[in-house]
Design a protein around this motif. Structure first.
Motif, mmCIF file in Angstrom:
data_model
loop_
_atom_site.group_PDB
_atom_site.id
_atom_site.type_symbol
_atom_site.label_atom_id
_atom_site.label_comp_id
_atom_site.label_asym_id
_atom_site.label_seq_id
_atom_site.Cartn_x
_atom_site.Cartn_y
_atom_site.Cartn_z
ATOM 1 N N ASP A 400 18.132 16.566 -12.199
ATOM 2 C CA ASP A 400 16.769 16.225 -10.878
ATOM 3 C C ASP A 400 16.281 15.001 -11.170
ATOM 4 O O ASP A 400 14.988 14.700 -10.836
ATOM 5 C CB ASP A 400 15.924 17.519 -10.887
ATOM 6 C CG ASP A 400 16.431 18.702 -10.290
ATOM 7 O OD1 ASP A 400 17.233 18.719 -9.448
ATOM 8 O OD2 ASP A 400 16.151 19.716 -10.920
ATOM 9 N N ARG A 401 16.752 14.111 -11.875
ATOM 10 C CA ARG A 401 16.106 12.629 -12.064
ATOM 11 C C ARG A 401 16.352 11.804 -11.083
ATOM 12 O O ARG A 401 17.540 11.515 -10.722
ATOM 13 C CB ARG A 401 16.599 12.155 -13.557
ATOM 14 C CG ARG A 401 16.025 10.633 -13.556
ATOM 15 C CD ARG A 401 14.683 10.669 -14.361
ATOM 16 N NE ARG A 401 14.542 11.317 -15.408
ATOM 17 C CZ ARG A 401 14.315 10.957 -16.536
ATOM 18 N NH1 ARG A 401 14.231 9.670 -16.430
ATOM 19 N NH2 ARG A 401 14.015 11.511 -17.499
ATOM 20 N N ALA A 402 15.215 11.508 -10.375
ATOM 21 C CA ALA A 402 15.556 10.515 -9.094
ATOM 22 C C ALA A 402 16.207 9.340 -9.352
ATOM 23 O O ALA A 402 16.965 8.994 -8.327
ATOM 24 C CB ALA A 402 14.088 10.426 -8.346
ATOM 25 N N HIS A 427 17.464 13.014 -1.481
ATOM 26 C CA HIS A 427 17.229 13.723 -2.234
ATOM 27 C C HIS A 427 16.261 13.186 -3.362
ATOM 28 O O HIS A 427 15.311 13.387 -3.769
ATOM 29 C CB HIS A 427 18.282 14.641 -3.194
ATOM 30 C CG HIS A 427 17.873 15.648 -4.121
ATOM 31 N ND1 HIS A 427 18.736 16.066 -4.894
ATOM 32 C CD2 HIS A 427 16.611 16.013 -4.346
ATOM 33 C CE1 HIS A 427 18.002 17.017 -5.730
ATOM 34 N NE2 HIS A 427 16.789 16.825 -5.285
ATOM 35 N N LEU A 431 12.168 13.277 -4.276
ATOM 36 C CA LEU A 431 11.930 13.495 -5.654
ATOM 37 C C LEU A 431 10.628 12.350 -6.003
ATOM 38 O O LEU A 431 9.647 12.637 -6.760
ATOM 39 C CB LEU A 431 12.862 13.711 -6.707
ATOM 40 C CG LEU A 431 13.790 14.821 -6.473
ATOM 41 C CD1 LEU A 431 14.814 14.749 -7.530
ATOM 42 C CD2 LEU A 431 12.951 16.121 -6.812
ATOM 43 N N ASP A 432 11.098 11.196 -5.667
ATOM 44 C CA ASP A 432 10.119 10.158 -6.037
ATOM 45 C C ASP A 432 9.853 9.109 -4.748
ATOM 46 O O ASP A 432 10.667 8.294 -4.618
ATOM 47 C CB ASP A 432 10.992 9.285 -7.035
ATOM 48 C CG ASP A 432 9.923 8.241 -7.532
ATOM 49 O OD1 ASP A 432 8.728 7.853 -7.047
ATOM 50 O OD2 ASP A 432 10.358 7.493 -8.596
#
Length: 478
Positions: A400-402, A427, A431-432
């Motif tokens: 889940d690291r953007a 996605h 997230l970011d």
């Protein structure tokens, strides 16, 4: 020992005898009557004094026995003897306290509380007894009763430091930080400034969001301990929280003058100067930090970031090489140097550094991602699949690291797999939402899909977040 009944009998006989004498003397003349009445009063006083001496002697005998049992650890027997002593002296504070202390040793706190309450009724609001009662109530978690007791104690005896300490503790329990601070003020008025109490006050004021009050306390502490670097250091942190970076830097400078080898203070001061756009100061502090801490790899990494910020790339490269020499296992140094070579489009040097880092830690997700993104940016289409494999390894470690999702989405975009790319880029942007590079990539994808309104929105947002102005404005002009 004589029994209580005997003593009572003796007392009764004495009173009867005196009554008879007094009745007899009333027959005499007035003058004689006055003199003889005086003699009678003296006789009665002497008799009462003798009775008190007997009672006191009996009480002392039982107190001595109680103290003996107490010294032997026989607390129940000690309590029995002390209770016997109370039969002869029911106003002795020390006897009530001794009984309560033995109940306390036996864990019978409520019994101890009751005997202290009896003692207060018999002997009045004694300072020591009130303090003991409050402590017992606190141990019994009767916090409201304890609060009332200590409040009463400090009202009657305003110079009782222990009472103020305990009252402060109860104010803290009731979330009354400012009232606790006032209690600590009273203690210091009685005993003089106390560093421990000042620390408590500063902490309480900070917790209650009174940073200016806390700073005032730290200023008092600094006057007491001018050689303690942590005091101005903590004060500087409070100035930062209030947004006063100038006063914060001044406090950090005082702290640093006391401990020039403290790397975190150098780091903060350098960052403050950079944030304030004070280029000369940032560079001057960077040079000083490297001078004082030539073997600190973190300082070298920060120095490289500052040099890069001001386009001093040769200095940045050298400090990162120094950092690697100092700490060859520090993965962050390889990441930073690889990124620097990437920015300078020194692709071969970047690849060499990333490979060296991966030899040290082949599963570092940051290295895997950065290496993949560098391969995407260098323009060698034959290596896109290789890059895709690298970033997929990174995503297995941190799904889940953007930035990793963005790297994969961008590689898929470059490979023409647009629908897959859309999934990953959207996605990543979810997230970011403030990353200008992710927004820029998503704008490119929407433009390619023909969704020009969305493309324009993404590019505009990327520009607002500090994206490359020249490149994005060129896209918007389309």
């Amino acid at each position: 020992m004589m029994s209580v009944d005997y003593l009572r009998t003796k007392s009764l006989h004495s009173i009867l005898a005196l009554s008879v004498i007094i009745a007899f003397l009333t027959i005499g003349c007035a003058g004689q009557n006055e003199v003889r009445r005086d003699n009678s009063d003296r006789m009665q006083a002497d008799d009462n004094a003798e009775e008190r001496r007997l009672y006191s002697s009996r009480a002392i005998d039982h107190v001595i026995s109680g103290a003996f049992f107490e010294s032997q650890g026989s607390y129940n027997d000690a309590i029995h003897e002390y209770n016997q002593a109370l039969l002869y002296d029911d106003t002795s504070i020390s006897i009530y306290r001794s009984i309560a202390e033995n109940y306390q040793r036996l864990g019978l706190l409520e019994s101890a509380e009751l005997i202290i309450e009896r003692g207060l009724v018999a002997a009045g609001d004694d300072q020591e007894m009130l303090r003991f009662l409050g402590e017992l109530e606190f141990q019994l978690q009767k916090y409201e009763e304890a609060f009332e007791t200590f409040n009463h104690l400090t009202t009657l005896y305003p110079d009782d430091s222990d009472g103020w300490y305990n009252l402060a503790a109860l104010h803290i329990r009731f979330d009354q930080e400012r009232e606790a601070v006032e209690c600590y003020n009273r203690i210091q008025e009685l005993n003089g400034p106390n560093l421990d109490l000042l620390v408590r006050q500063a902490t309480l004021l900070t917790l209650s969001d009174d940073r200016e009050g806390a700073i005032g306390i730290y200023e008092q502490m600094e006057a007491l301990r001018p050689d303690d670097y942590l005091i101005p250091f903590t004060m500087a942190g409070l100035f930062l929280e209030t947004g006063d970076t100038l006063k914060a830097d001044s406090a950090f400078a005082r702290s640093l003058s006391l401990k020039p080898d403290e790397s975190r203070i150098w780091q903060i001061r350098i960052q403050i100067a950079a944030i304030n756009e004070d280029t000369l100061k940032a560079l001057d502090l960077t040079g000083s930090a490297l001078h004082y801490l030539p073997e600190n790899s973190e300082i070298h990494s920060l120095a490289a970031a500052i040099y890069s910020r001001y386009n001093l790339y040769a200095a940045a490269e050298q400090t990162l090489l120094n950092a690697i020499q100092i700490d060859p296992a520090g993965i962050g140094h390889y990441l930073n140097l690889g990124y620097l070579y990437h920015e300078l489009e020194r692709w071969d040097d970047a690849e060499e550094i990333y490979n060296t880092g991966l030899q040290i830690d082949p599963e570092d997700p940051g290295l895997l991602n950065n290496f993949a993104y560098m391969l995407a940016e260098c323009g060698n289409e034959s290596r896109y699949e290789e890059a895709l494999e690298l970033v997929e390894m990174a995503l297995e470690l941190e799904p889940d690291r953007a930035t990793y999702l963005d790297t994969k989405g961008w590689l898929l975009y470059l490979l023409g797999r647009i629908e897959e790319a859309q999934e990953y880029l959207e996605h990543a942007a979810l997230l970011d939402t403030l990353n200008p590079e992710i927004l820029d990539h998503l704008g490119d994808l929407y433009f390619r899909l023909g969704i020009r309104d969305r493309a324009r929105t993404m590019w505009s947002r990327a520009l607002e977040q500090g994206g490359d102005e020249e490149t994005i404005r060129a896209k918007l002009s389309q």
